[in-house]
Write a protein that holds these residues in place. Sequence first.
Motif, PDB file in Angstrom:
ATOM      1  N   UNK B 310       0.781  -1.194  -0.206  1.00  0.00           N
ATOM      2  CA  UNK B 310      -0.118   0.005   0.135  1.00  0.00           C
ATOM      3  C   UNK B 310       0.826   1.176   0.028  1.00  0.00           C
ATOM      4  N   UNK B 312       1.830   3.093  -2.432  1.00  0.00           N
ATOM      5  CA  UNK B 312       1.224   4.349  -3.212  1.00  0.00           C
ATOM      6  C   UNK B 312       0.240   5.001  -2.401  1.00  0.00           C
ATOM      7  N   UNK B 313      -0.420   4.286  -1.889  1.00  0.00           N
ATOM      8  CA  UNK B 313      -1.570   4.909  -1.002  1.00  0.00           C
ATOM      9  C   UNK B 313      -1.208   5.690   0.057  1.00  0.00           C
ATOM     10  N   UNK B 314      -0.268   5.153   1.061  1.00  0.00           N
ATOM     11  CA  UNK B 314       0.261   6.226   1.928  1.00  0.00           C
ATOM     12  C   UNK B 314       0.959   7.342   1.532  1.00  0.00           C
TER      13      UNK B 314
END
Lengths: 372, 403
Positions: B310, B312-314
Amino acid sequence: MTPAFASTTTRPVVRVDRVSHHYGEGDSRNQVLFDASIEIGAGQLVVVTGPSGSGKTTLLSLIGALRSVQDGAIEVLDCNLTGLGRKELVAVRRNIGFIFQAHNLFDSLSAYENVKMAMQLGDCPPGEMRKRGMAILDRLGMADRADYKPRALSGGQRQRVAVARALVNRPRLVLADEPTAALDRDSSGAVVKLLKELTLKEACTIMMVTHDNRILELADRVVNIVDGRIISDVTLRDAVVICELLRGMELFSHLTPTEITRTAEKMRRRRFAKDETIIRQGEAGDEFFVISQGSVAVRRRAPDGSEQLLETLHAGAFFGERALMVDEPRNATCAATTDVEILILDKVNFRQALEQSPSFRDQIQSIYFQRQ
Amino acid sequence: MILHRGIAALRVLNARGLRLSPVPLAWRNLLSDRRRLARSSAGIGFAALLMMVELGFRNGYIESMLLVMRRLDGDIMLVSSQKYQFERVAPFSRRQLYEASGVRGVASARPLYLERTASIWRNPQNGRHFAVLTFAFDPDQPVLLIPEVQAMLPELRQQDTILMDRRARSVLGDVAATTDGELSGKHIKVAGTFWLGPNFFNDGNIVMSDRNFFKLLGGSGRDRTDLPDVEVGVVKVQPGFAVAEVQRALRAAMPPNVAVLTKQQLIDQEASLHAKLSPVGPIFTAGALVGFAVGILISYQILFSELSDQLAQYATLKAMGYGNGYLVGVVLRQAAFYAFAGYLPAWALCIGLFRYISDIMVGPMQLTLALTAQTLLLTLAMCMFAALLALRRVITADPAEVF
């Protein structure tokens, strides 16, 4: 002098001044931006194009406060980014909407919750969040999918959620990197339409890296970057030019960027040759004029037939307002004394502008009464 | 199925109750992929189980060494200062016990005798011989708080009669069905049984009167005509006297070869000896540490791969304007949730496992509240430490790279 607050309203949303940027140090030092300068006003949809590796993404990430400015100056939303610390850069980012090529949604959160993650950083009170979040999802045609997890959505739907997340705090600036690259035709159409609407209705400024021709057609400006240099900066839409002109004028200095954009949207540009008559005394008046270039002579014919030169107006001045305000025929003749460029607002839109913008009305009235 | 329903119920609760509160990102991440959650809690639960079992063994081992001590009916214990472990024979003079009973505040000072090398029990079924631990006291001055023993004092007074530990290891034979037995080559009568249990060194316990003790096992007195030496002096304090006060008086009265300890001090001293000095305690402690270390590796692996998935999300959260503090909070919360998700099933499993082990090793293997709290804290610490190691991943995530 113009008061300070007036000048802030007309300041550009993004001002990049002779910015250079490089990655790495020593032998591996690689310069990716050279002396880039650009100013972007409110309500513009600016498309940045260029081959990959040309530095356009770097420019976007600098404007987005995602990187520190190395050389030159960048001002975004009235905030000077040069020399800001990490914390302050984070604070600036909260006022910017980001749309990435990948949707980057949390798989564990529903569409609405992903949008809510952005709202938590904005000024929306918790009790209003559901309403506002659903409203933006609805505009993107995603209201019935609000409680779906990204995994249960199509690629286009996911990207629309990502767009909703970027826009939900109503940012004045949106930075987008190939937002439609991963989308099918319909989805990208919906996204582009919404972005365009934002620039028109809410004077949101959008800066977008894209190669999508459908977006190029809608762009107000196209900036082309090659090898780290801005090689062309073309303004495609008249309204943008008009907007830039209005911004420089005293008459509009008290208007908010949104009001300026709205007014500019409704104006036309027209050129008149030297000695050409623009309005004639006694005719019915249904247009309002602002001089953007050149000068205009105002003459009045007395009942005895003699003509008198009342005044000569220059760039930035306006005329023709009286006939619109009091519904009487023109009380003077105006003719170009040089080649002039005039911005024209018709009667309906002029009245609308007066109604919608008290500051514009005050401005017009104070000058109008001075003339009596 | 139950887990499934539980998660569904929690979801509903979340959707309603938490509508106004911030998005519970860590919680959502935990529940988003149930198969991954099952894998992760199995990994973390394994480490927790390892720690629980190792520490359970350690506690059980120590507790088994304290079984008799806890049932001594006295406030203060007199033992030879040479005695470094309860079951190691190190007697002191009976005369000194008499002196102790004269000390102000002492209600009674009764002797306990102990033997563990000469008491050889013959398995009545297969005839094999085993050393057992024998305790003896004067039936007129009972010192053991074991209800069955207290009820059979008249039987103890009979000649060549003993009481047998029916929780003894099975190698000693079917003890409960035995009425006639053989101890150290002499015929004895088993008048009854009591419930105590073996420990690490002994397979079972025998209780008898002091008279039978001297007759059957020769006692510990060098000269039979002389007063026999005592293993433990069990002192009761008169009502109205403080134990500490009487202890001070006894210390003053006793010669340096006799140590004066409260019951609790004696127990604590024994427990600490087994925990630190005996080879067994530290082995189990080391086992628990291995579990802790393995747990850190497992939970680090879990968190690291989840954060990597994750990233990229963070990074996007950072671009949106979330600071590192928020991300650190999310990761730490998620680590804590993982700790609970791993611990709870492991704990439930341990309830059965401890009962099973307890039956096999015939020892006091107990999932106490203290052990529960201790291992839960260890599991939390383990996951938190792993989270701190894995955090580097999100802190160094560069939002500019997402563009």
